[in-house]
Design an enzyme around this catalytic site. Structure first.
Site, PDB file in Angstrom:
ATOM      1  CG  ASP A 101      -1.954  -1.080   1.186  1.00 14.87           C
ATOM      2  OD1 ASP A 101      -2.210  -1.607   0.092  1.00 14.87           O
ATOM      3  OD2 ASP A 101      -2.502  -1.396   2.257  1.00 14.87           O
TER       4      ASP A 101
HETATM    5  N1  URA Z   1      -1.559  -5.771   3.939  1.00 18.84           N
HETATM    6  C1  URA Z   1      -1.989  -4.488   3.945  1.00 18.84           C
HETATM    7  O1  URA Z   1      -3.005  -4.167   4.537  1.00 18.84           O
HETATM    8  N2  URA Z   1      -1.244  -3.586   3.269  1.00 18.84           N
HETATM    9  C2  URA Z   1      -0.090  -3.894   2.629  1.00 18.84           C
HETATM   10  O2  URA Z   1       0.558  -3.018   2.038  1.00 18.84           O
HETATM   11  C3  URA Z   1       0.334  -5.227   2.641  1.00 18.84           C
HETATM   12  C4  URA Z   1      -0.418  -6.155   3.305  1.00 18.84           C
END
Ligand code: URA
Length: 241
Positions: A101
């Site tokens: 993310d």
């Molecule tokens: N899980 C999440 O919520 N975000 C990420 O970036 C990776 C795994």
């Protein structure tokens, strides 16, 4: 792909012409004359015809320490993308092996070898990924039990696979997942109404983020690191299952 099919298509000539070229030892594969028309060639074989190089692409494997505020994409109109951090002659050929993310930091892999990235992403290999998670509220012992049993995701109508939680402090833990669902870590903690404040991926399978890499920095993987994720573990690591 078979060598003869590659040559027919690349040189625009008949199967017979290709057979004659091979018999006359006019084709070189990875530096040596090729005679077996049916042998398999990959994107990364060096192929020459009469000393003209038809294909000579080098595979590239990078680990990047993804910083916050950066999109896991090769390009983005609004925000910096992870590919913008890479200064490599083959940058334009690269793709991402999975995503993190916008504000997640940590280990991200990039390559131009789609057979390698597909092997890592195969769901049935269940390659574990470990995240360091900081939360707003306390992480109680119940979390580990519930994560091991699986959290129900209503939107997809599924239960997450058993995950391992190691609590490091009142609001700090390591979570290891063997799958990668959309915003999975945040949603798992969200099931306790406990927002994730910081998320950092430490490892993918046996490969850990190199601690000498500052956020935004990257380096090439060595041959053992590439092999261990393809499925051939080096002797000092556990096999990837
Ligand atoms: N899980 C999440 O919520 N975000 C990420 O970036 C990776 C795994």
């Amino acid at each position: 792909m078979r060598l003869d099919r590659y040559l027919e298509s690349r040189l625009g000539c008949s199967a017979r012409s290709v057979r004659l070229m091979l018999a006359a030892r006019r084709i070189r594969l990875n530096g040596a004359p090729a005679t077996d028309a049916r042998q398999q060639v990959s994107h990364f074989c060096r192929i020459e015809a009469d000393n003209e190089v038809l294909q000579a692409r080098e595979p590239v494997y990078l680990m990047l320490h993804k910083p916050r505020g950066c999109v896991s994409a090769t390009r983005d109109d609004k925000h910096p993308s992870v590919l913008g951090l890479v200064d490599h002659p083959q940058r334009e050929e690269l793709h991402l092996v999975g995503r993190l993310d916008f504000n997640t930091t940590g280990l991200l892999l990039l390559t131009n070898d789609s057979s390698w990235s597909s092997a890592i992403m195969l769901p049935e290999r269940r390659i574990p990924k470990t995240y360091r998670v900081e939360t707003r509220d306390e992480i109680t012992p119940e979390y580990a039990e519930r994560f091991r049993a699986g959290i129900y995701f209503r939107h997809e109508n599924l239960r997450t696979r058993p995950a391992t939680l190691e609590v490091l402090g009142p609001r700090l833990a390591l979570l290891t997942l063997c799958e990668g669902r959309y915003h999975q870590v945040k949603r798992m903690f969200g099931s306790f109404r406990n927002p994730v404040l910081a998320l950092h991926r430490e490892s993918v399978g046996p490969l850990r983020l190199d601690e000498s890499l500052a956020p935004g920095q990257y380096r090439e993987l060595d041959a053992a690191e590439v092999a261990c994720l393809r499925g051939h573990a080096p002797p000092d690591t556990e096999p990837v299952t």
